[in-house]
Design a protein around this motif. Structure first.
Motif, mmCIF file in Angstrom:
data_model
loop_
_atom_site.group_PDB
_atom_site.id
_atom_site.type_symbol
_atom_site.label_atom_id
_atom_site.label_comp_id
_atom_site.label_asym_id
_atom_site.label_seq_id
_atom_site.Cartn_x
_atom_site.Cartn_y
_atom_site.Cartn_z
ATOM 1 N N ASP A 199 0.716 -1.049 0.185
ATOM 2 C CA ASP A 199 0.041 -0.207 0.062
ATOM 3 C C ASP A 199 1.095 1.232 -0.014
ATOM 4 O O ASP A 199 0.578 2.148 -0.849
ATOM 5 N N LEU A 200 2.067 1.241 0.867
ATOM 6 C CA LEU A 200 2.878 2.480 0.880
ATOM 7 C C LEU A 200 3.510 2.788 -0.460
ATOM 8 O O LEU A 200 3.525 3.850 -0.944
ATOM 9 N N PHE A 201 3.944 1.607 -1.103
ATOM 10 C CA PHE A 201 4.718 1.836 -2.617
ATOM 11 C C PHE A 201 3.297 2.164 -3.505
ATOM 12 O O PHE A 201 3.828 2.910 -4.569
ATOM 13 N N VAL A 202 2.456 1.830 -3.674
ATOM 14 C CA VAL A 202 1.300 1.849 -4.428
ATOM 15 C C VAL A 202 1.090 3.502 -4.515
ATOM 16 O O VAL A 202 0.793 4.050 -5.431
ATOM 17 N N ASN A 203 1.064 4.047 -3.291
ATOM 18 C CA ASN A 203 0.817 5.346 -3.032
ATOM 19 C C ASN A 203 1.714 6.275 -3.069
ATOM 20 O O ASN A 203 1.918 7.386 -3.039
ATOM 21 N N MET A 204 3.154 5.899 -3.366
ATOM 22 C CA MET A 204 4.292 6.824 -3.682
ATOM 23 C C MET A 204 4.021 7.480 -5.127
ATOM 24 O O MET A 204 3.554 6.896 -5.990
ATOM 25 N N ARG A 205 4.803 8.597 -5.099
ATOM 26 C CA ARG A 205 4.885 9.415 -6.636
ATOM 27 C C ARG A 205 5.851 8.620 -7.316
ATOM 28 O O ARG A 205 6.725 7.822 -6.686
ATOM 29 N N GLY A 206 5.836 8.905 -8.672
ATOM 30 C CA GLY A 206 6.614 8.323 -9.618
ATOM 31 C C GLY A 206 8.208 8.395 -8.878
ATOM 32 O O GLY A 206 8.700 7.342 -8.861
ATOM 33 N N PRO A 207 8.793 9.459 -8.880
ATOM 34 C CA PRO A 207 10.275 9.352 -8.553
ATOM 35 C C PRO A 207 10.646 8.665 -7.182
ATOM 36 O O PRO A 207 11.430 8.023 -7.294
ATOM 37 N N GLU A 208 9.600 9.145 -6.276
ATOM 38 C CA GLU A 208 9.989 8.191 -4.945
ATOM 39 C C GLU A 208 9.808 6.851 -5.035
ATOM 40 O O GLU A 208 10.722 6.155 -4.591
ATOM 41 N N PHE A 209 8.986 6.279 -6.054
ATOM 42 C CA PHE A 209 8.564 4.865 -6.081
ATOM 43 C C PHE A 209 9.992 4.588 -6.871
ATOM 44 O O PHE A 209 10.372 3.455 -6.561
ATOM 45 N N ILE A 210 10.453 4.958 -7.942
ATOM 46 C CA ILE A 210 11.678 4.709 -8.694
ATOM 47 C C ILE A 210 12.712 4.608 -7.821
ATOM 48 O O ILE A 210 13.632 3.578 -7.817
ATOM 49 N N ILE B 175 16.657 0.849 -4.306
ATOM 50 C CA ILE B 175 17.501 0.561 -3.012
ATOM 51 C C ILE B 175 16.728 -0.650 -2.336
ATOM 52 O O ILE B 175 16.973 -0.733 -1.212
ATOM 53 N N ALA B 176 16.146 -1.323 -3.124
ATOM 54 C CA ALA B 176 15.430 -2.725 -2.734
ATOM 55 C C ALA B 176 16.229 -3.516 -1.774
ATOM 56 O O ALA B 176 15.732 -3.971 -0.890
ATOM 57 N N GLU B 177 17.277 -3.711 -2.111
ATOM 58 C CA GLU B 177 18.501 -4.411 -1.542
ATOM 59 C C GLU B 177 18.474 -4.102 0.080
ATOM 60 O O GLU B 177 18.651 -4.841 0.918
ATOM 61 N N SER B 178 18.343 -2.820 0.175
ATOM 62 C CA SER B 178 18.431 -2.422 1.682
ATOM 63 C C SER B 178 17.229 -2.150 2.479
ATOM 64 O O SER B 178 17.396 -2.067 3.630
ATOM 65 N N LEU B 179 16.291 -2.413 1.691
ATOM 66 C CA LEU B 179 14.823 -2.373 2.099
ATOM 67 C C LEU B 179 14.568 -3.807 2.650
ATOM 68 O O LEU B 179 15.377 -4.605 2.517
ATOM 69 N N ARG B 180 13.534 -4.018 3.608
ATOM 70 C CA ARG B 180 12.988 -4.926 4.182
ATOM 71 C C ARG B 180 12.017 -5.732 3.296
ATOM 72 O O ARG B 180 11.625 -6.977 3.593
ATOM 73 N N VAL B 181 12.022 -5.665 1.887
ATOM 74 C CA VAL B 181 11.313 -6.125 0.831
ATOM 75 C C VAL B 181 12.009 -6.369 -0.365
ATOM 76 O O VAL B 181 12.937 -5.943 -0.583
ATOM 77 N N GLY B 182 11.365 -7.168 -1.267
ATOM 78 C CA GLY B 182 12.143 -7.653 -2.351
ATOM 79 C C GLY B 182 11.489 -7.023 -3.526
ATOM 80 O O GLY B 182 10.669 -6.502 -3.499
ATOM 81 N N GLU B 183 12.200 -7.300 -4.604
ATOM 82 C CA GLU B 183 11.837 -6.830 -6.052
ATOM 83 C C GLU B 183 10.496 -7.070 -6.436
ATOM 84 O O GLU B 183 9.733 -6.190 -6.989
ATOM 85 N N ASP B 184 9.892 -8.516 -5.723
ATOM 86 C CA ASP B 184 8.635 -8.668 -6.157
ATOM 87 C C ASP B 184 7.517 -7.694 -5.992
ATOM 88 O O ASP B 184 6.553 -7.412 -6.456
ATOM 89 N N ILE B 185 7.719 -7.054 -4.734
ATOM 90 C CA ILE B 185 6.504 -6.253 -4.345
ATOM 91 C C ILE B 185 6.678 -4.960 -5.174
ATOM 92 O O ILE B 185 5.526 -4.538 -5.470
ATOM 93 N N PHE B 186 8.009 -4.524 -5.691
ATOM 94 C CA PHE B 186 7.929 -3.339 -6.567
ATOM 95 C C PHE B 186 7.246 -3.728 -7.921
ATOM 96 O O PHE B 186 6.395 -2.914 -8.473
ATOM 97 N N GLU B 187 7.310 -4.836 -8.363
ATOM 98 C CA GLU B 187 6.519 -5.424 -9.551
ATOM 99 C C GLU B 187 4.915 -5.399 -9.512
ATOM 100 O O GLU B 187 4.385 -4.761 -10.299
ATOM 101 N N LEU B 188 4.693 -5.825 -8.443
ATOM 102 C CA LEU B 188 3.053 -5.832 -8.142
ATOM 103 C C LEU B 188 2.678 -4.357 -7.936
ATOM 104 O O LEU B 188 1.736 -4.150 -8.616
ATOM 105 N N ALA B 189 3.559 -3.582 -7.093
ATOM 106 C CA ALA B 189 2.886 -2.134 -7.037
ATOM 107 C C ALA B 189 3.102 -1.574 -8.378
ATOM 108 O O ALA B 189 2.176 -0.617 -8.538
ATOM 109 N N TYR B 190 3.887 -1.769 -9.050
ATOM 110 C CA TYR B 190 3.953 -1.315 -10.533
ATOM 111 C C TYR B 190 2.908 -1.600 -11.332
ATOM 112 O O TYR B 190 1.965 -0.594 -11.884
#
Length: 90
Positions: A53-64, A69-84
């Motif tokens: 929900d947080l990633f879906v609600n981010m503005r474009g530049p913040e999301f990108i 920096i996904a490796e340093s976050l507690r989430v994997g690349e798959d959540i970004f693909e779904l959010a996109y």
């Protein structure tokens, strides 16, 4: 936890009607995969949905930037693909 279903519904309600069923299934599948042994209503599932929900609600530049920096976050690349996919379907 009824909260998980509320978050899923909130996300799905934001996308175009013709994409809702497919995206609901995709979110539910991702939740099951992320939750593991805790189950789709456990703390890991809830945390995943809050992050999504947080990633879906981010503005474009913040999301990108966050995706970069996904490796340093507690989430994997798959959540970004779904959010996109969700962002594109809005």
């Amino acid at each position: 936890m009824q909260q998980c279903e509320m978050i899923v519904s909130k996300l799905v309600d934001r996308v175009r009607a013709d994409k809702q069923d497919v995206l609901r299934k995709r979110i539910e599948d991702a939740v099951v995969e992320q939750a593991g042994a805790e189950g789709p209503e456990g703390p890991a599932a809830h945390r995943f949905l809050l992050d999504l929900d947080l990633f879906v609600n981010m503005r474009g530049p913040e999301f990108i930037y966050s995706r970069g920096i996904a490796e340093s976050l507690r989430v994997g690349e798959d959540i970004f693909e779904l959010a996109y996919v969700l962002k594109k379907a809005m």
